[in-house]
Design an enzyme around this catalytic site. Sequence first.
Site, PDB file in Angstrom:
ATOM      1  N   VAL A  20      83.356  35.416 -30.916  1.00 54.93           N
ATOM      2  CA  VAL A  20      81.808  35.031 -30.660  1.00 54.93           C
ATOM      3  C   VAL A  20      81.007  35.998 -29.944  1.00 54.93           C
ATOM      4  O   VAL A  20      79.884  36.744 -30.499  1.00 54.93           O
ATOM      5  CB  VAL A  20      81.849  33.553 -29.745  1.00 54.93           C
ATOM      6  CG1 VAL A  20      80.540  33.390 -29.458  1.00 54.93           C
ATOM      7  CG2 VAL A  20      82.604  32.635 -30.555  1.00 54.93           C
ATOM      8  N   CYS A  21      81.168  36.319 -28.790  1.00 50.55           N
ATOM      9  CA  CYS A  21      80.077  36.886 -28.008  1.00 50.55           C
ATOM     10  C   CYS A  21      79.938  38.497 -28.356  1.00 50.55           C
ATOM     11  O   CYS A  21      78.869  39.142 -28.222  1.00 50.55           O
ATOM     12  CB  CYS A  21      80.562  37.045 -26.510  1.00 50.55           C
ATOM     13  SG  CYS A  21      80.297  35.286 -25.988  1.00 50.55           S
ATOM     14  N   GLY A  22      81.027  39.021 -28.947  1.00 50.98           N
ATOM     15  CA  GLY A  22      80.982  40.553 -29.268  1.00 50.98           C
ATOM     16  C   GLY A  22      80.452  40.500 -30.800  1.00 50.98           C
ATOM     17  O   GLY A  22      80.410  41.721 -31.174  1.00 50.98           O
ATOM     18  N   ASP A  23      79.781  39.557 -31.255  1.00 52.00           N
ATOM     19  CA  ASP A  23      79.473  39.478 -32.628  1.00 52.00           C
ATOM     20  C   ASP A  23      78.262  40.330 -33.062  1.00 52.00           C
ATOM     21  O   ASP A  23      77.071  40.047 -32.180  1.00 52.00           O
ATOM     22  CB  ASP A  23      79.382  37.937 -32.872  1.00 52.00           C
ATOM     23  CG  ASP A  23      79.085  37.932 -34.573  1.00 52.00           C
ATOM     24  OD1 ASP A  23      79.611  38.251 -35.395  1.00 52.00           O
ATOM     25  OD2 ASP A  23      77.797  37.261 -34.546  1.00 52.00           O
TER      26      ASP A  23
END
Lengths: 178, 155
Positions: B46-49
């Site tokens: 998710v967040c490092g996407d």
Amino acid sequence: MAKLKTPVSPEDHAQGDSLAPVTLVEYGDYECPHCGRAYPIVKGVQKHFGKRLLFVFRNFPLTQSHPHAEPAAETAEFAGSQGKFWEMHDLLFEHQNRLGLPLFEQLAEELDLDPEALSASLESHEFVARVRADFSGGVRSGVNGTPTFYINGVRHNGSFDFEYLVEAIEADLAAPRP
Amino acid sequence: MSDILPAGTPAPDFTLPVTPDQKLSLSELRGKPVILAFYPADWSPVCGDQMGLYNEILPEFEKHGAELLGISVDGAWCHVAFAEARSYRFPLLADFEPKGEVARAYGVYRSADGMSERALFVIDKDGKIAWSYLSPIGVNPGADGILDALESLPK
């Protein structure tokens, strides 16, 4: 190799010795679970290096996926304007699963800050420009997600698990200085 | 495999599904800059996407009048679910059949893995590649290179 385009300055929120040989910059989002996981790791890294490390936190709220990230960042900036940035930064990460105005006000109270002044500040987006400036600087520096770390101005591409961060910082400390 | 198409090359045209019942051709976007972001697969963490980051900084791309297109070998229905789950506000193209044909045309297909590289192209308003970048597959390249390239386009 992505590099930090906005140099660390007195405007930054920094912990540690400003003359430390290593500066670790984190671009983070208070609602991002990865940043929540990184929070105690960074504490450990700070403890490990002691006076040899300066730690800087900059805002990178991913507002599209994290609705509370920007107000949380503004809350920390509000506290920062009254000398309590790090206290609020820590409390926000420690209560990451409860972010929202009721928590922000409660934390303000805990830190002897005026909760009404905080909610007025959030209402008027007093600190939004500061948060967006951090964000834009991060984009230009190649921030590619949260958290993104820079060790002496160079993006750390590997894992942020304790041993990897320590290893990368050790490598930087061991590198010959120009 | 062939090499990534360099700056100065005319961008190969393509027509790909942008939703299960609509198609988009690159040539339809002539007249404005296009950012083509090849990525290996939907549903990465998710967040490092990478696409999540681009979704966030879409306004910065829009300042340059640029159109952002994400592209992977995932099918159109997969893209629909992915884009809805992440609230993406830009199109994801399905390079699905024949699989990876567009990635191959741009020199960014990984035959061994059956997916595209993580590669970026900025195409100018005349359909010429102004900048291209091949990222190590595990490294999200961020957006700084795209913004530098958009700024360098002739006005």
